[in-house]
Design a protein around this motif. Structure first.
Motif, PDB file in Angstrom:
ATOM      1  N   ASN A 184       0.801  -1.182  -0.087  1.00  0.00           N
ATOM      2  CA  ASN A 184       0.246   0.038   0.098  1.00  0.00           C
ATOM      3  C   ASN A 184       0.860   1.164  -0.187  1.00  0.00           C
ATOM      4  O   ASN A 184       0.248   2.284  -0.035  1.00  0.00           O
ATOM      5  CB  ASN A 184      -1.107   0.074   1.246  1.00  0.00           C
ATOM      6  N   TYR A 185       1.872   1.067  -0.235  1.00  0.00           N
ATOM      7  CA  TYR A 185       2.838   2.237  -0.249  1.00  0.00           C
ATOM      8  C   TYR A 185       2.602   3.069  -1.556  1.00  0.00           C
ATOM      9  O   TYR A 185       2.302   2.468  -2.764  1.00  0.00           O
ATOM     10  CB  TYR A 185       4.544   1.998  -0.189  1.00  0.00           C
ATOM     11  N   ILE A 186       2.701   4.416  -1.540  1.00  0.00           N
ATOM     12  CA  ILE A 186       2.694   5.154  -2.587  1.00  0.00           C
ATOM     13  C   ILE A 186       4.230   5.691  -2.882  1.00  0.00           C
ATOM     14  O   ILE A 186       4.694   6.399  -1.786  1.00  0.00           O
ATOM     15  CB  ILE A 186       1.773   6.226  -2.411  1.00  0.00           C
ATOM     16  N   ASN A 218       8.653  -4.229  -9.523  1.00  0.00           N
ATOM     17  CA  ASN A 218       8.727  -4.989  -8.159  1.00  0.00           C
ATOM     18  C   ASN A 218      10.039  -5.745  -8.069  1.00  0.00           C
ATOM     19  O   ASN A 218      10.492  -5.899  -6.783  1.00  0.00           O
ATOM     20  CB  ASN A 218       7.441  -5.612  -8.005  1.00  0.00           C
ATOM     21  N   ALA A 219      10.388  -6.545  -8.951  1.00  0.00           N
ATOM     22  CA  ALA A 219      11.630  -7.405  -8.821  1.00  0.00           C
ATOM     23  C   ALA A 219      12.791  -6.769  -8.738  1.00  0.00           C
ATOM     24  O   ALA A 219      13.761  -7.117  -8.129  1.00  0.00           O
ATOM     25  CB  ALA A 219      11.526  -8.523 -10.058  1.00  0.00           C
ATOM     26  N   GLU A 220      12.952  -5.594  -9.154  1.00  0.00           N
ATOM     27  CA  GLU A 220      13.978  -4.911  -9.107  1.00  0.00           C
ATOM     28  C   GLU A 220      13.824  -3.523  -8.193  1.00  0.00           C
ATOM     29  O   GLU A 220      14.983  -2.843  -7.870  1.00  0.00           O
ATOM     30  CB  GLU A 220      14.224  -3.893 -10.635  1.00  0.00           C
ATOM     31  N   ASN A 221      12.615  -3.553  -7.505  1.00  0.00           N
ATOM     32  CA  ASN A 221      12.498  -2.496  -6.568  1.00  0.00           C
ATOM     33  C   ASN A 221      12.819  -1.171  -7.045  1.00  0.00           C
ATOM     34  O   ASN A 221      13.502  -0.372  -6.182  1.00  0.00           O
ATOM     35  CB  ASN A 221      13.191  -2.980  -5.061  1.00  0.00           C
ATOM     36  N   THR A 222      12.379  -0.759  -8.070  1.00  0.00           N
ATOM     37  CA  THR A 222      12.633   0.215  -8.808  1.00  0.00           C
ATOM     38  C   THR A 222      11.423   1.089  -9.345  1.00  0.00           C
ATOM     39  O   THR A 222      10.403   0.169  -9.824  1.00  0.00           O
ATOM     40  CB  THR A 222      13.699   0.253  -9.828  1.00  0.00           C
ATOM     41  N   VAL A 223      11.200   2.277  -9.302  1.00  0.00           N
ATOM     42  CA  VAL A 223      10.313   3.048  -9.979  1.00  0.00           C
ATOM     43  C   VAL A 223      10.746   3.883 -11.163  1.00  0.00           C
ATOM     44  O   VAL A 223      12.018   4.507 -10.863  1.00  0.00           O
ATOM     45  CB  VAL A 223       9.600   3.724  -8.828  1.00  0.00           C
ATOM     46  N   TYR A 224      10.362   4.085 -12.265  1.00  0.00           N
ATOM     47  CA  TYR A 224      10.956   4.753 -13.159  1.00  0.00           C
ATOM     48  C   TYR A 224      10.041   6.014 -13.449  1.00  0.00           C
ATOM     49  O   TYR A 224       8.852   5.810 -13.542  1.00  0.00           O
ATOM     50  CB  TYR A 224      11.115   3.979 -14.404  1.00  0.00           C
ATOM     51  N   HIS A 241       1.380   3.672  -7.194  1.00  0.00           N
ATOM     52  CA  HIS A 241       0.767   2.714  -6.162  1.00  0.00           C
ATOM     53  C   HIS A 241       1.851   1.656  -6.409  1.00  0.00           C
ATOM     54  O   HIS A 241       1.762   0.832  -7.411  1.00  0.00           O
ATOM     55  CB  HIS A 241      -0.757   2.347  -6.108  1.00  0.00           C
ATOM     56  N   TRP A 242       2.547   1.385  -5.209  1.00  0.00           N
ATOM     57  CA  TRP A 242       3.440   0.339  -5.330  1.00  0.00           C
ATOM     58  C   TRP A 242       2.813  -1.161  -5.521  1.00  0.00           C
ATOM     59  O   TRP A 242       3.444  -1.904  -6.411  1.00  0.00           O
ATOM     60  CB  TRP A 242       4.214   0.184  -4.018  1.00  0.00           C
ATOM     61  N   GLY A 243       1.935  -1.281  -5.236  1.00  0.00           N
ATOM     62  CA  GLY A 243       1.102  -2.764  -5.135  1.00  0.00           C
ATOM     63  C   GLY A 243       0.335  -2.952  -6.640  1.00  0.00           C
ATOM     64  O   GLY A 243       0.568  -3.921  -7.121  1.00  0.00           O
ATOM     65  N   THR A 244      -0.314  -1.942  -6.954  1.00  0.00           N
ATOM     66  CA  THR A 244      -1.081  -2.079  -8.370  1.00  0.00           C
ATOM     67  C   THR A 244      -0.419  -1.364  -9.518  1.00  0.00           C
ATOM     68  O   THR A 244      -0.699  -1.814 -10.682  1.00  0.00           O
ATOM     69  CB  THR A 244      -2.262  -1.461  -8.169  1.00  0.00           C
ATOM     70  N   GLY A 245       0.456  -0.573  -9.270  1.00  0.00           N
ATOM     71  CA  GLY A 245       1.324  -0.051 -10.218  1.00  0.00           C
ATOM     72  C   GLY A 245       0.681   1.154 -10.988  1.00  0.00           C
ATOM     73  O   GLY A 245       1.075   1.580 -11.998  1.00  0.00           O
ATOM     74  N   TYR A 246      -0.650   1.478 -10.431  1.00  0.00           N
ATOM     75  CA  TYR A 246      -1.493   2.548 -10.910  1.00  0.00           C
ATOM     76  C   TYR A 246      -0.830   3.897 -10.989  1.00  0.00           C
ATOM     77  O   TYR A 246      -0.407   4.426  -9.705  1.00  0.00           O
ATOM     78  CB  TYR A 246      -2.729   2.568 -10.424  1.00  0.00           C
ATOM     79  N   PRO A 247      -0.643   4.673 -11.905  1.00  0.00           N
ATOM     80  CA  PRO A 247       0.134   5.991 -11.996  1.00  0.00           C
ATOM     81  C   PRO A 247      -1.027   7.145 -11.596  1.00  0.00           C
ATOM     82  O   PRO A 247      -1.881   7.005 -12.208  1.00  0.00           O
ATOM     83  CB  PRO A 247       0.963   5.949 -13.373  1.00  0.00           C
ATOM     84  N   TYR A 248      -0.323   8.288 -11.266  1.00  0.00           N
ATOM     85  CA  TYR A 248      -0.967   9.554 -11.274  1.00  0.00           C
ATOM     86  C   TYR A 248       0.022  10.568 -11.351  1.00  0.00           C
ATOM     87  O   TYR A 248       1.067  10.527 -11.322  1.00  0.00           O
ATOM     88  CB  TYR A 248      -1.606   9.499  -9.535  1.00  0.00           C
TER      89      TYR A 248
END
Length: 123
Positions: free
Chosen positions: A31-33, A74-80, A52-59
């Motif tokens: 549930n992290y953002i 999620n596998a790389e624990n990275t947000v782009y 949203h870290w869980g769903t990947g939904y972007p804003y």
């Protein structure tokens, strides 16, 4: 404790693209953002977007909608943060931050922050 680290900043010409990365560690709650903010020279820190870290939904903030794209691995624990059609007004230090789900565009509610990466766009 959640730790974040940005990379990928640089100096580019207008209309160029850059991809920023935010490496995240110790993120055990889906549930992290993960939010992205930027601070232009002499201005307040402003919201760019969040995912949203869980769903990947972007804003996205209106100022970047259609030009910037958020994704996460999620596998790389990275947000782009893919930034296209960059403008001089996108020049800023870009930060990623994390918090549990809530008001995604409120900078004051984010708990964990990276050190920032500089993006400079020249005309």
């Amino acid at each position: 404790q959640v730790q974040l680290g940005e990379s990928g900043g640089g100096s580019v010409q207008a209309e160029a693209s850059l991809r920023l990365s935010c490496a995240v560690s110790e993120l055990t709650d889906s549930n992290y953002i993960i939010g992205w903010f930027r601070q232009p020279p002499g201005k307040e820190r402003e919201y760019v977007g969040a995912i949203h870290w869980g769903t990947g939904y972007p804003y996205y903030a209106d100022s970047v909608k259609g030009r910037f794209t958020l994704s996460r691995d999620n596998a790389e624990n990275t947000v782009y943060l893919q930034m296209n059609s960059l403008k001089p007004e996108d020049t800023a230090v870009y930060y990623c931050a994390a918090k549990i789900w809530g008001y995604i565009d409120d900078v004051s509610t984010y708990i964990y922050w990276g050190q920032g990466t500089q993006v400079t766009v020249s005309s």
